[in-house]
Motif scaffolding. Structure first.
Motif, PDB file in Angstrom:
ATOM      1  N   ALA A 176       6.801  14.964  -1.318  1.00  0.00           N
ATOM      2  CA  ALA A 176       5.700  14.116  -0.868  1.00  0.00           C
ATOM      3  C   ALA A 176       6.171  12.679  -0.632  1.00  0.00           C
ATOM      4  N   VAL A 177       7.044  12.170  -1.511  1.00  0.00           N
ATOM      5  CA  VAL A 177       7.572  10.809  -1.326  1.00  0.00           C
ATOM      6  C   VAL A 177       8.384  10.723  -0.042  1.00  0.00           C
ATOM      7  N   ILE A 178       9.206  11.739   0.224  1.00  0.00           N
ATOM      8  CA  ILE A 178      10.009  11.741   1.448  1.00  0.00           C
ATOM      9  C   ILE A 178       9.096  11.713   2.674  1.00  0.00           C
ATOM     10  N   VAL A 179       8.018  12.491   2.646  1.00  0.00           N
ATOM     11  CA  VAL A 179       7.091  12.524   3.779  1.00  0.00           C
ATOM     12  C   VAL A 179       6.386  11.181   3.938  1.00  0.00           C
ATOM     13  N   ILE A 180       5.977  10.558   2.811  1.00  0.00           N
ATOM     14  CA  ILE A 180       5.286   9.267   2.873  1.00  0.00           C
ATOM     15  C   ILE A 180       6.192   8.199   3.484  1.00  0.00           C
ATOM     16  N   VAL A 181       7.419   8.111   2.988  1.00  0.00           N
ATOM     17  CA  VAL A 181       8.356   7.117   3.517  1.00  0.00           C
ATOM     18  C   VAL A 181       8.691   7.440   4.967  1.00  0.00           C
ATOM     19  N   GLY A 182       8.900   8.722   5.263  1.00  0.00           N
ATOM     20  CA  GLY A 182       9.235   9.107   6.625  1.00  0.00           C
ATOM     21  C   GLY A 182       8.134   8.763   7.614  1.00  0.00           C
ATOM     22  N   LEU A 206       0.833  -1.203   0.000  1.00  0.00           N
ATOM     23  CA  LEU A 206       0.000   0.000   0.000  1.00  0.00           C
ATOM     24  C   LEU A 206       0.871   1.257   0.000  1.00  0.00           C
ATOM     25  N   THR A 207       1.899   1.250   0.837  1.00  0.00           N
ATOM     26  CA  THR A 207       2.820   2.385   0.852  1.00  0.00           C
ATOM     27  C   THR A 207       3.537   2.534  -0.484  1.00  0.00           C
ATOM     28  N   CYS A 208       3.993   1.413  -1.034  1.00  0.00           N
ATOM     29  CA  CYS A 208       4.696   1.444  -2.325  1.00  0.00           C
ATOM     30  C   CYS A 208       3.774   1.902  -3.446  1.00  0.00           C
ATOM     31  N   PHE A 209       2.510   1.534  -3.359  1.00  0.00           N
ATOM     32  CA  PHE A 209       1.567   1.938  -4.401  1.00  0.00           C
ATOM     33  C   PHE A 209       1.349   3.451  -4.373  1.00  0.00           C
TER      34      PHE A 209
END
Length: 319
Positions: free
Chosen positions: A202-208, A44-47
């Motif tokens: 946004a990707v940095i925030v999602i992974v973080g 889900l996170t990767c998607f």
């Protein structure tokens, strides 16, 4: 004594490197196994990451395809030489023959005043109105086809030189619409860079955020590791590799989404191009753009994990 110490140091260096590499290999396998055990949540996170990366990648793919289409149109440009009314058909044909032998010219075609009028009647549908005219208002025309791949500056110089011929009234190369297209593409390319920069954050925030939840779930374990003397680098390492996996899988999902978009649009795009006599087909992401997208996913995943872990480890201390 000195030689013995040197030999001991030489023996320790390979051992240290070997242990260092083994530690990283263990972390790679360990984090991959943990990723697999939590496959549904991880995907889900990767998607989400994949969708975020697919937007600028898809826009970039679209720009490259339109740019390729514009280049194919540019190679089919033709210059029109409108001859003076005093030029006879024999002089016009002779001029067309001379121009065909010039460097940079692939072919020429002479159209007399009568042929120009007949062609205009057929294309405009104003044949009856034109029959009422006392004289033919249209000039003779020489259509000049430049060689494929000619540079823009060379083409402009060729048109200027042809316009200076004594029989030529006006030399025209209608490429203003193509320059407008290139200007619009330059604007879209800049917009893609801006969007890519915003979505990178946004990707940095999602992974973080995902890594932060993982750290909180292992807070007690981290406290014990710090209590027995584990360094921050040792504690940080598995979380960094987890961020790499998120970025890598997210990049793969983004690639699949872009390629799926190209396959879905290829049929209608080919049908539309066929109506204009073109064999143009949409192309997916090339190898260089694919490598950049995967590299960006891995780098952003690592940055998101490093940013979160570095902040959270400072707040976690053994009690």
């Amino acid at each position: 004594m000195t030689s013995a110490s040197a030999r001991a140091g030489a023996e320790l260096r390979p051992n240290f490197l070997s242990r260092y590499l083994q530690a990283h290999v263990r972390e790679v396998v360990f984090t991959l196994g943990r990723f697999y055990r939590n496959l549904s949540g991880a995907l889900l996170t990767c998607f989400v990451i994949g969708i975020t990366l697919a937007l600028p990648a898809g826009l970039h793919c679209l720009v490259r395809n339109v740019d390729a289409l514009g280049y194919s149109w540019e190679t089919t440009l033709q210059a029109s030489l409108f001859l003076k009314d005093s030029t006879t058909p024999e002089q016009g044909r002779e001029l067309a023959h001379r121009i065909k032998g010039r460097p940079g010219v692939a072919d020429t075609a002479y159209l007399s005043r009568e042929q120009s009028l007949e062609e205009f009647k057929a294309l405009s549908g104003l044949g009856q109105a034109l029959d009422l005219l006392d004289s033919n208002p249209l000039p003779a025309v020489i259509t000049v086809t430049p060689i494929k791949g000619i540079e823009r500056t060379a083409l402009d110089a060729l048109v200027v030189a042809l316009g200076q011929q004594p029989e030529v009234e006006v030399a025209k190369l209608d490429r203003r619409w193509l320059e407008r297209l290139y200007g619009a593409l330059a604007l879209v390319e800049r917009l893609v860079l801006v969007i890519a920069g915003v979505l990178s954050l946004a990707v940095i925030v999602i992974v973080g955020n995902t890594i932060r939840l993982d750290i909180e779930a292992k807070r007690a374990e981290i406290e014990v590791m710090k209590l027995i003397g584990a360094t921050d680098a040792f504690i940080r390492r598995p979380f960094l590799y987890t961020g790499l996996w998120y970025g890598l899988v997210g990049g793969a999902i983004a690639w699949l989404l872009v390629q799926g978009m190209v396959l879905a649009l290829n049929g209608p795009a080919s049908s539309l191009a066929g109506l204009y006599g073109s064999a143009f087909r949409l192309q997916g992401l090339p190898l260089d753009a694919t490598a950049v997208m995967f590299g960006a996913g891995v780098l952003l995943g690592w940055l998101g994990a490093w940013w979160t872990v570095s902040r959270r480890l400072q707040e976690i201390e053994p009690r």
